[in-house]
Design an enzyme around this catalytic site. Sequence first.
Site, short mmCIF file in Angstrom:
data_model
loop_
_atom_site.label_atom_id
_atom_site.label_comp_id
_atom_site.label_asym_id
_atom_site.label_seq_id
_atom_site.Cartn_x
_atom_site.Cartn_y
_atom_site.Cartn_z
N VAL A 74 79.46 69.96 23.88
CA VAL A 74 78.25 69.28 23.42
C VAL A 74 78.30 67.86 23.96
O VAL A 74 79.18 67.08 23.59
CB VAL A 74 78.18 69.27 21.87
N GLU A 75 77.36 67.57 24.86
CA GLU A 75 77.34 66.24 25.47
C GLU A 75 76.37 65.34 24.72
O GLU A 75 75.67 65.77 23.80
CB GLU A 75 76.98 66.38 26.96
N GLU A 97 86.69 73.20 23.42
CA GLU A 97 87.89 73.45 22.60
C GLU A 97 87.80 72.70 21.27
O GLU A 97 88.33 73.14 20.26
CB GLU A 97 89.15 73.00 23.35
N CYS A 143 92.31 68.10 25.39
CA CYS A 143 92.25 69.41 24.74
C CYS A 143 93.62 70.08 24.71
O CYS A 143 93.93 70.82 23.77
CB CYS A 143 91.20 70.29 25.40
N1 THU Z 1 84.95 70.25 29.22
C1 THU Z 1 85.29 71.09 28.20
O1 THU Z 1 84.43 71.50 27.39
N2 THU Z 1 86.59 71.46 28.08
C2 THU Z 1 87.58 71.06 28.94
O2 THU Z 1 88.74 71.35 28.68
C3 THU Z 1 87.22 70.38 30.18
C4 THU Z 1 85.89 69.72 30.18
C5 THU Z 1 83.54 69.81 29.32
C6 THU Z 1 83.32 68.36 28.96
C7 THU Z 1 82.05 68.03 29.71
O3 THU Z 1 80.94 68.36 28.88
C8 THU Z 1 82.07 68.96 30.91
O4 THU Z 1 83.06 69.95 30.64
C9 THU Z 1 82.40 68.27 32.24
O5 THU Z 1 83.58 67.55 32.12
#
Ligand code: THU
Length: 135
Positions: free
Chosen positions: A48-49, A60, A94
């Site tokens: 979720v950004e 995660e 994570c």
């Molecule tokens: N991202 C994850 O959800 N998990 C990870 O372990 C690596 C990165 C997401 C964060 C961001 O929304 C997108 O991937 C690009 O970095």
Amino acid sequence: MSSNEINWENLRIKAKEVAKMAYAPYSNFPVGAAGLTDSGEIVTGCNVENASIGLTLCAECGMISELHKRKAGKLIAAVASNPEGEALAPCGRCRQLLIEAGGKELIVDGPGGPKSIVDLLIDPFTVDDLKDRDG
Ligand code: THU
């Protein structure tokens, strides 16, 4: 449980499906995570950004929040995936969250196949390192 007793295919499918629910308009990099717990449950999450960028929650994070919310026990296997079903390497933050949720026995899938969390996070700082403190 050893790596070959885990139904990785099922976990990968769950992670791929939940990646489609991600909110990732800034990176355009949707991620889904799925974890198997020692009580046999599967927990999932998606990234979720946020417009502030730095507040991004990884997939995660959502998965581990669900683990606690459901009191689903301890993670024994986890995978993060894109919507195409390709397993991704978890980011450094994570890996730290994963080891706290699963301990040093946790197995994590990735581009090179399943690996022990301690091979992904060498010499980890964990709750054990806090035990010798007074107070
Ligand atoms: N991202 C994850 O959800 N998990 C990870 O372990 C690596 C990165 C997401 C964060 C961001 O929304 C997108 O991937 C690009 O970095």
